[in-house]
Design a protein around this motif. Sequence first.
Motif, short mmCIF file in Angstrom:
data_model
loop_
_atom_site.label_atom_id
_atom_site.label_comp_id
_atom_site.label_asym_id
_atom_site.label_seq_id
_atom_site.Cartn_x
_atom_site.Cartn_y
_atom_site.Cartn_z
N GLN A 79 3.99 12.57 13.45
CA GLN A 79 3.87 11.77 12.24
C GLN A 79 5.00 12.17 11.30
OE1 GLN A 79 -0.46 10.54 11.27
NE2 GLN A 79 -0.44 12.76 11.34
N ILE A 80 5.70 11.15 10.78
CA ILE A 80 6.86 11.40 9.92
C ILE A 80 6.60 10.71 8.58
CG2 ILE A 80 9.35 11.16 9.68
CD1 ILE A 80 9.51 10.92 12.73
N PHE A 81 6.66 11.49 7.49
CA PHE A 81 6.35 11.00 6.16
C PHE A 81 7.56 11.10 5.24
CE2 PHE A 81 2.23 12.22 7.82
CZ PHE A 81 1.41 11.20 7.39
N LEU A 82 7.67 10.12 4.35
CA LEU A 82 8.63 10.17 3.26
C LEU A 82 7.94 10.72 2.02
CD1 LEU A 82 10.34 6.67 3.62
CD2 LEU A 82 11.42 8.87 4.05
N CYS A 83 8.57 11.67 1.34
CA CYS A 83 7.99 12.22 0.12
C CYS A 83 9.09 12.87 -0.70
CB CYS A 83 6.88 13.22 0.44
SG CYS A 83 7.46 14.70 1.28
N THR A 84 8.71 13.55 -1.75
CA THR A 84 9.65 14.32 -2.56
C THR A 84 9.13 15.74 -2.73
OG1 THR A 84 8.56 13.59 -4.59
CG2 THR A 84 10.45 12.30 -3.84
N GLY B 99 5.49 6.48 -7.83
CA GLY B 99 5.13 5.66 -6.69
C GLY B 99 4.26 6.42 -5.71
N GLY B 100 3.71 5.73 -4.74
CA GLY B 100 2.86 6.37 -3.75
C GLY B 100 1.78 5.43 -3.25
N ILE B 101 0.69 6.02 -2.77
CA ILE B 101 -0.40 5.25 -2.16
C ILE B 101 -1.68 5.48 -2.94
CG2 ILE B 101 -1.70 4.81 -0.06
CD1 ILE B 101 0.63 5.92 1.53
N TYR B 102 -2.42 4.40 -3.12
CA TYR B 102 -3.70 4.44 -3.84
C TYR B 102 -4.79 3.89 -2.93
CZ TYR B 102 -7.25 3.05 -7.31
OH TYR B 102 -8.41 2.87 -8.00
N HIS C 237 -15.69 8.25 -7.73
CA HIS C 237 -15.65 7.02 -8.51
C HIS C 237 -16.94 6.27 -8.26
CE1 HIS C 237 -14.07 3.55 -10.58
NE2 HIS C 237 -14.30 2.78 -9.53
N GLY C 238 -17.81 6.23 -9.27
CA GLY C 238 -19.08 5.55 -9.09
C GLY C 238 -20.03 6.33 -8.20
N ILE C 239 -20.98 5.63 -7.60
CA ILE C 239 -22.04 6.27 -6.82
C ILE C 239 -21.56 6.67 -5.44
CG2 ILE C 239 -24.34 5.93 -5.82
CD1 ILE C 239 -24.89 3.97 -8.10
N ASP C 240 -20.84 5.79 -4.74
CA ASP C 240 -20.51 6.05 -3.34
C ASP C 240 -19.05 5.75 -3.01
OD1 ASP C 240 -20.62 3.35 -3.66
OD2 ASP C 240 -22.09 2.95 -2.09
N ARG C 241 -18.18 5.99 -3.96
CA ARG C 241 -16.76 5.74 -3.72
C ARG C 241 -15.90 6.93 -4.11
NH1 ARG C 241 -19.21 1.11 -4.21
NH2 ARG C 241 -18.47 -0.73 -3.07
N ILE C 242 -14.76 7.04 -3.45
CA ILE C 242 -13.81 8.12 -3.70
C ILE C 242 -12.44 7.50 -3.91
CG2 ILE C 242 -12.73 10.20 -2.74
CD1 ILE C 242 -15.21 10.46 -0.93
N ILE C 243 -11.74 7.93 -4.95
CA ILE C 243 -10.38 7.48 -5.21
C ILE C 243 -9.41 8.55 -4.74
CG2 ILE C 243 -8.68 7.02 -7.01
CD1 ILE C 243 -10.79 5.54 -8.55
N ILE C 244 -8.41 8.14 -3.97
CA ILE C 244 -7.38 9.06 -3.49
C ILE C 244 -6.02 8.53 -3.91
CG2 ILE C 244 -6.27 10.07 -1.46
CD1 ILE C 244 -8.92 10.05 -0.07
N GLU C 245 -5.25 9.36 -4.59
CA GLU C 245 -3.89 9.01 -4.97
C GLU C 245 -2.93 10.01 -4.33
OE1 GLU C 245 -3.53 8.78 -9.18
OE2 GLU C 245 -5.00 7.16 -9.40
N LEU C 246 -1.93 9.49 -3.66
CA LEU C 246 -0.94 10.33 -2.96
C LEU C 246 0.45 10.01 -3.51
CD1 LEU C 246 -2.31 9.85 0.67
CD2 LEU C 246 -2.86 11.67 -0.96
N PRO C 247 0.84 10.67 -4.61
CA PRO C 247 2.17 10.40 -5.19
C PRO C 247 3.28 10.76 -4.23
CG PRO C 247 0.75 11.63 -6.71
CD PRO C 247 0.07 11.64 -5.38
N GLY C 248 4.29 9.89 -4.18
CA GLY C 248 5.47 10.17 -3.37
C GLY C 248 5.35 9.79 -1.91
N ILE C 249 4.16 9.37 -1.45
CA ILE C 249 3.96 8.99 -0.05
C ILE C 249 4.02 7.47 0.07
CG2 ILE C 249 2.41 9.14 1.93
CD1 ILE C 249 3.55 11.82 1.06
#
Length: 619
Positions: A104-109, A133-136, A255-267
């Motif tokens: 697996q090859i990822f772009l990041c900083t 920037g990144g992934i939400y 986030h709320g009752i049954d949710r999870i927020i994931i933020e991956l800056p730079g990916i």
Amino acid sequence: MLNHYSLWKYLIVILVFTTGVIYTLPSLYGDNPTIYITQYITEENHQTLDNILLSQIKKILENETITHKSISLQTNKILIQFFCEKDQLKAYQKLLTIFINKYQIFLCTTPAAPYWLSVIKAKPIKLGLDLCGGIYFVIHVNTEVILNKLQEQYIDTVKATLFEKKIPYIKIYKIKNHGIEINFKNSNYRNKSIIPLSKINHGLVIHRIEDNKLHIIFSEIKKHEICERAVQQNSTILYHRIHQLGITEPLVQRHGIDRIIIELPGIQDIKKVKKILSTTASLEFRLVNSAISDFDINNNLIPEDSEIKLTNNGYLVPLYKQIILSGNYIVNSNTSLDEYNRPQVNITLDKIGSTIISNFTKNNIGKTIATLFVEYKDSGKKDSKGHPLLIKHEKIINIATIQSQLGNSFRIVGISNLNEARHLSLLLRMGTLITPVHIEEERIIGPMLGKKNITQGFTACTLGILTSICFMVLWYRYFGLIASIALIANLILMISTMSIIPGMVLTMPSIAGIILTLSVAIDANVLINERIKEELKQGKPVQYAIYTGYRKAFTSIVDANITTIITSIILYLIGTGPIKGFAITTIIGVGTSMFTSIIGTRAVVNLVYGKKNVNKLSI
């Protein structure tokens, strides 16, 4: 003596400011465009990360004349840093072409700060998605699966309890709302069962139905506790998975009752991250029911406490439903070869898991135990709520005889090939999700938008500071210059404090908080300077005017800042995401502005005017 600080006070001011400058430096160096390479966790083709691969990558970059800043082999990843994004993208495309099915090859900083800063734990301020920037992701946790699983476990517990108390029953059914219905021969047996069944768990509610039935359901409080625990544990596991892959500074929050927020800056590679997050593999260790013959299996004469599962070779094996140990207790796993050069997976359990397996194997030596691999996969269909319907896939990967008491470490043998062993080991090392999840929302935020936001935020901050400095210098002259120095020191202390606080992320709302705080911070010095001017107009001596100006302004400054802090705390407690960022930035800014405006400027004024016979002030 008026307007005099002891030496230790000056040393404290110098120490605080120096520390602030040092911990602000990493944020000034910026980031290096980076590529990092890790192993796959969901594919069969596994390769190791070693110095041979490192040399191979170096040769590829040299042949393609791609300049790189550094390349290093770290735990579970290879890190390649570049001087510019052009070289980073060129190297990414080339390496992806060569290693597409292997790694697996990822772009990041990564931070460009010198090594000595990292030694003292000085890191750049972490940027949010809107800046770099990144992934939400918004991830939905399927709590229905865990409730259904517990429903099945309680059915087994109810059967065992009734058998132990010698209370006959006709049949046990699953009912709606994850409940259980028990049919008895008569009301006497039903009433006799209520007391022992009520002792199973205080979170179960028992209702009498008709003359000879009982309904057992989870209380709403119990359901909430189960779902809350499942979501929290899944959050921890997902965070651990991301960190295992070398993704730095992820944000994982409820986030709320049954949710999870994931933020991956730079990916930017969303497909690979989705594979990492959505993998739901687990292990279950169960006893083989050797009392069931092939005739019983072929004629479906299976007792209620057992079920049939398939092996890798397609053989049918009867297993007890009771799970001895699950993958939740596994803390580490790796692959190796046994004495016959066959692949094996070495597993290490936590304290609770080792106690369970130790006690069980001690009392069941000579019996056969099976390792069941469980995985949930998307069926391609959706339920009434629009959530994907998951299909449970199970297969037996190992059957062994318990020969001695096991401890916190043991091994799984009988795996067909080394790639499969590595696959299983990586899945277990990444952590087993308590209940399946699916990605409900996904967004990619481009880095160009983030750069624009950073430029705009920096411009706004610079203009705000310059405007305040010009006003203060023109209006208050030398005292205005001192206040301007305090304003810059305040900004430095804010940035350094935000870079030190764990989990603190700089976003656009945070920048707004910084600008607002800086604009308000100058008010403290305006109050002080105006107080000093009033004292001078009344004909008071210069030294007394300075002393009285700071003393009388102090109360007003503290009162105003305390109300701001209280308001910001309320915003932080009831707000979400951006609001929290704005609130915490404001709290930090108010604290640092009080230090620089009151203590910092007073130290400079005392140093310049203290112990001197001054007849006139530049104010």
